[in-house]
Design a protein around this motif. Sequence first.
Motif, PDB file in Angstrom:
ATOM      1  N   SER A   9       0.816  -1.217   0.000  1.00  0.00           N
ATOM      2  CA  SER A   9       0.000   0.000   0.000  1.00  0.00           C
ATOM      3  C   SER A   9       0.851   1.268   0.000  1.00  0.00           C
ATOM      4  O   SER A   9       0.368   2.345   0.309  1.00  0.00           O
ATOM      5  N   ASP A  10       2.150   1.114  -0.316  1.00  0.00           N
ATOM      6  CA  ASP A  10       3.039   2.279  -0.355  1.00  0.00           C
ATOM      7  C   ASP A  10       2.708   3.141  -1.582  1.00  0.00           C
ATOM      8  O   ASP A  10       2.971   2.761  -2.718  1.00  0.00           O
ATOM      9  N   ASP A  11       2.132   4.331  -1.333  1.00  0.00           N
ATOM     10  CA  ASP A  11       1.672   5.199  -2.429  1.00  0.00           C
ATOM     11  C   ASP A  11       2.802   5.638  -3.349  1.00  0.00           C
ATOM     12  O   ASP A  11       2.629   5.782  -4.549  1.00  0.00           O
ATOM     13  N   THR A  12       3.973   5.894  -2.777  1.00  0.00           N
ATOM     14  CA  THR A  12       5.075   6.411  -3.596  1.00  0.00           C
ATOM     15  C   THR A  12       5.544   5.376  -4.616  1.00  0.00           C
ATOM     16  O   THR A  12       6.025   5.716  -5.687  1.00  0.00           O
ATOM     17  N   VAL A  13       5.419   4.089  -4.243  1.00  0.00           N
ATOM     18  CA  VAL A  13       5.834   3.023  -5.164  1.00  0.00           C
ATOM     19  C   VAL A  13       4.752   2.762  -6.211  1.00  0.00           C
ATOM     20  O   VAL A  13       5.029   2.583  -7.388  1.00  0.00           O
ATOM     21  N   SER A  14       3.466   2.785  -5.755  1.00  0.00           N
ATOM     22  CA  SER A  14       2.392   2.386  -6.662  1.00  0.00           C
ATOM     23  C   SER A  14       1.795   3.557  -7.446  1.00  0.00           C
ATOM     24  O   SER A  14       0.921   3.347  -8.267  1.00  0.00           O
ATOM     25  N   ALA A  15       2.258   4.806  -7.207  1.00  0.00           N
ATOM     26  CA  ALA A  15       1.639   5.965  -7.865  1.00  0.00           C
ATOM     27  C   ALA A  15       1.774   5.905  -9.387  1.00  0.00           C
ATOM     28  O   ALA A  15       0.784   6.057 -10.095  1.00  0.00           O
ATOM     29  N   LEU A  16       2.993   5.683  -9.874  1.00  0.00           N
ATOM     30  CA  LEU A  16       3.198   5.679 -11.326  1.00  0.00           C
ATOM     31  C   LEU A  16       2.433   4.543 -12.010  1.00  0.00           C
ATOM     32  O   LEU A  16       1.703   4.789 -12.974  1.00  0.00           O
ATOM     33  N   PRO A  17       2.582   3.288 -11.508  1.00  0.00           N
ATOM     34  CA  PRO A  17       1.750   2.237 -12.120  1.00  0.00           C
ATOM     35  C   PRO A  17       0.260   2.561 -12.011  1.00  0.00           C
ATOM     36  O   PRO A  17      -0.510   2.238 -12.917  1.00  0.00           O
ATOM     37  N   GLY A  18      -0.120   3.230 -10.922  1.00  0.00           N
ATOM     38  CA  GLY A  18      -1.527   3.614 -10.745  1.00  0.00           C
ATOM     39  C   GLY A  18      -1.989   4.551 -11.849  1.00  0.00           C
ATOM     40  O   GLY A  18      -3.095   4.408 -12.381  1.00  0.00           O
ATOM     41  N   VAL A  19      -1.118   5.522 -12.201  1.00  0.00           N
ATOM     42  CA  VAL A  19      -1.457   6.450 -13.287  1.00  0.00           C
ATOM     43  C   VAL A  19      -1.593   5.685 -14.599  1.00  0.00           C
ATOM     44  O   VAL A  19      -2.559   5.875 -15.348  1.00  0.00           O
ATOM     45  N   LEU A  20      -0.634   4.786 -14.835  1.00  0.00           N
ATOM     46  CA  LEU A  20      -0.651   4.041 -16.100  1.00  0.00           C
ATOM     47  C   LEU A  20      -1.899   3.164 -16.207  1.00  0.00           C
ATOM     48  O   LEU A  20      -2.537   3.102 -17.261  1.00  0.00           O
ATOM     49  N   VAL A  21      -2.249   2.524 -15.089  1.00  0.00           N
ATOM     50  CA  VAL A  21      -3.451   1.687 -15.081  1.00  0.00           C
ATOM     51  C   VAL A  21      -4.694   2.549 -15.304  1.00  0.00           C
ATOM     52  O   VAL A  21      -5.586   2.196 -16.091  1.00  0.00           O
ATOM     53  N   GLY A  22      -4.736   3.699 -14.637  1.00  0.00           N
ATOM     54  CA  GLY A  22      -5.880   4.603 -14.784  1.00  0.00           C
ATOM     55  C   GLY A  22      -6.040   5.071 -16.221  1.00  0.00           C
ATOM     56  O   GLY A  22      -7.155   5.061 -16.772  1.00  0.00           O
ATOM     57  N   LEU A  23      -4.927   5.453 -16.838  1.00  0.00           N
ATOM     58  CA  LEU A  23      -4.990   5.947 -18.219  1.00  0.00           C
ATOM     59  C   LEU A  23      -5.390   4.826 -19.180  1.00  0.00           C
ATOM     60  O   LEU A  23      -6.168   5.040 -20.107  1.00  0.00           O
ATOM     61  N   ALA A  24      -4.856   3.610 -18.910  1.00  0.00           N
ATOM     62  CA  ALA A  24      -5.236   2.471 -19.758  1.00  0.00           C
ATOM     63  C   ALA A  24      -6.733   2.201 -19.627  1.00  0.00           C
ATOM     64  O   ALA A  24      -7.408   1.883 -20.618  1.00  0.00           O
ATOM     65  N   ALA A  25      -7.245   2.363 -18.400  1.00  0.00           N
ATOM     66  CA  ALA A  25      -8.692   2.144 -18.187  1.00  0.00           C
ATOM     67  C   ALA A  25      -9.507   3.189 -18.953  1.00  0.00           C
ATOM     68  O   ALA A  25     -10.541   2.865 -19.546  1.00  0.00           O
ATOM     69  N   PHE A  26      -9.041   4.432 -18.953  1.00  0.00           N
ATOM     70  CA  PHE A  26      -9.754   5.484 -19.708  1.00  0.00           C
ATOM     71  C   PHE A  26      -9.715   5.190 -21.209  1.00  0.00           C
ATOM     72  O   PHE A  26     -10.705   5.411 -21.921  1.00  0.00           O
ATOM     73  N   ALA A  27      -8.559   4.709 -21.676  1.00  0.00           N
ATOM     74  CA  ALA A  27      -8.447   4.348 -23.099  1.00  0.00           C
ATOM     75  C   ALA A  27      -9.443   3.242 -23.442  1.00  0.00           C
ATOM     76  O   ALA A  27     -10.111   3.276 -24.477  1.00  0.00           O
ATOM     77  N   PHE A  28      -9.561   2.282 -22.519  1.00  0.00           N
ATOM     78  CA  PHE A  28     -10.528   1.193 -22.702  1.00  0.00           C
ATOM     79  C   PHE A  28     -11.955   1.756 -22.727  1.00  0.00           C
ATOM     80  O   PHE A  28     -12.790   1.351 -23.543  1.00  0.00           O
ATOM     81  N   GLN A  64      -5.012  12.025  -1.058  1.00  0.00           N
ATOM     82  CA  GLN A  64      -3.684  12.510  -0.671  1.00  0.00           C
ATOM     83  C   GLN A  64      -2.708  12.463  -1.843  1.00  0.00           C
ATOM     84  O   GLN A  64      -1.497  12.526  -1.648  1.00  0.00           O
ATOM     85  N   ALA A  65      -3.230  12.344  -3.050  1.00  0.00           N
ATOM     86  CA  ALA A  65      -2.369  12.167  -4.220  1.00  0.00           C
ATOM     87  C   ALA A  65      -1.527  13.423  -4.473  1.00  0.00           C
ATOM     88  O   ALA A  65      -1.996  14.538  -4.253  1.00  0.00           O
ATOM     89  N   PRO A  66      -0.264  13.221  -4.916  1.00  0.00           N
ATOM     90  CA  PRO A  66       0.566  14.394  -5.241  1.00  0.00           C
ATOM     91  C   PRO A  66       0.005  15.149  -6.452  1.00  0.00           C
ATOM     92  O   PRO A  66      -0.784  14.605  -7.214  1.00  0.00           O
ATOM     93  N   LEU A  67       0.471  16.417  -6.600  1.00  0.00           N
ATOM     94  CA  LEU A  67      -0.076  17.280  -7.668  1.00  0.00           C
ATOM     95  C   LEU A  67       0.155  16.669  -9.054  1.00  0.00           C
ATOM     96  O   LEU A  67      -0.739  16.689  -9.906  1.00  0.00           O
ATOM     97  N   TRP A  68       1.363  16.104  -9.284  1.00  0.00           N
ATOM     98  CA  TRP A  68       1.673  15.571 -10.619  1.00  0.00           C
ATOM     99  C   TRP A  68       0.712  14.461 -11.006  1.00  0.00           C
ATOM    100  O   TRP A  68       0.399  14.276 -12.190  1.00  0.00           O
ATOM    101  N   TYR A  69       0.219  13.745  -9.983  1.00  0.00           N
ATOM    102  CA  TYR A  69      -0.715  12.638 -10.213  1.00  0.00           C
ATOM    103  C   TYR A  69      -2.017  13.182 -10.818  1.00  0.00           C
ATOM    104  O   TYR A  69      -2.506  12.689 -11.841  1.00  0.00           O
ATOM    105  N   GLY A  70      -2.535  14.239 -10.179  1.00  0.00           N
ATOM    106  CA  GLY A  70      -3.764  14.868 -10.681  1.00  0.00           C
ATOM    107  C   GLY A  70      -3.567  15.491 -12.043  1.00  0.00           C
ATOM    108  O   GLY A  70      -4.419  15.347 -12.936  1.00  0.00           O
ATOM    109  N   VAL A  71      -2.422  16.181 -12.222  1.00  0.00           N
ATOM    110  CA  VAL A  71      -2.150  16.851 -13.505  1.00  0.00           C
ATOM    111  C   VAL A  71      -2.048  15.814 -14.628  1.00  0.00           C
ATOM    112  O   VAL A  71      -2.564  16.021 -15.735  1.00  0.00           O
ATOM    113  N   ALA A  72      -1.394  14.687 -14.306  1.00  0.00           N
ATOM    114  CA  ALA A  72      -1.252  13.625 -15.319  1.00  0.00           C
ATOM    115  C   ALA A  72      -2.619  13.138 -15.774  1.00  0.00           C
ATOM    116  O   ALA A  72      -2.868  12.963 -16.971  1.00  0.00           O
ATOM    117  N   PHE A  73      -3.529  12.938 -14.817  1.00  0.00           N
ATOM    118  CA  PHE A  73      -4.886  12.482 -15.175  1.00  0.00           C
ATOM    119  C   PHE A  73      -5.663  13.568 -15.906  1.00  0.00           C
ATOM    120  O   PHE A  73      -6.428  13.282 -16.825  1.00  0.00           O
TER     121      PHE A  73
END
Lengths: 111, 182
Positions: free
Chosen positions: B101-120, B154-163
């Motif tokens: 559940s470490d956010d700093t480790v899973s943030a980037l894969p989380g963004v990629l998964v989220g974007l892939a889901a939007f593409a789907f 609690q997501a960092p700013l870059w996370y929101g901007v990326a989405f």
Amino acid sequence: MPPRGDLLGSLEQIVLLALVQLGDDAYGMTVRREIETRTGRNVSIGAIYATLERLESKGYVSSFTGDPKPERGGRARRHFRIEAEGRRALRTAQDALRKMSAGLGARWEIA
Amino acid sequence: MRRWLSTWMHHAIAQLVPVQAFDAALGDLAEEYTLRAQRTSSLRAARWYWGQIVRSMPQMMWIDIRRGGVLATFAVACGAWLVASAVESIADAALVVAFGSDDTVSALPGVLVGLAAFAFGGYLAAVVRPAAIKVLAAMIALVVATFMIAGVGQAPLWYGVAFLVFGPLTAIAGGAWRNTLS
């Protein structure tokens, strides 16, 4: 007679008047230019087509596609024509404006 | 404007606006561009041309949505959103299992998964009703912006901007991919 609740909007009236002015030469570009020349209003081509589509769905105008032209990048013109229902709706809207502004006299003057 | 840039921009527009249906409008602009280029300069005519395109996009997209039926188009977009969210939730759960559940480790894969889901989601919307792609993209931008402004999570700013930036774009890309396949 058009439905009582369906008074034409200002751009709809202007576009219909442009179709009357242009006659057989009415298509997107000429309609846009006619409005710009006569009113000074720089309307986007999207707004023109959105209005024409709306008027067509109401049965006030009809359209047909011409032949592709090289000066248009090989694209065809979509010509528009005002129908009898459209003329009636336009007359009703113009009459309403005339009646509403009748008798305003000096109050109509802009200071 | 350079030809490759113009071609690329027309291709990008084709993903948002059904260009075939608006062939006449693009022909009108091309015709008036030629007249203006002769009267003034090609630079000024090009500026006018692209100004018209930018100003016309919302109306053209709205015409497309209206043609498909406004309620049905919104319903399809909402459905695609729900399916994409479900896919994202399942993938996120898998990420937690993989990375903890470490956010700093899973943030980037989380963004990629989220974007892939939007593409789907965009792909699905295009299957049912192509006009729903842009509604879905607008919904993504609106929801992400609302979350960012409200400070949800609690997501960092870059996370929101990326989405915010890539979320709508991936949904459109997913729809464009489906349109290319068909």
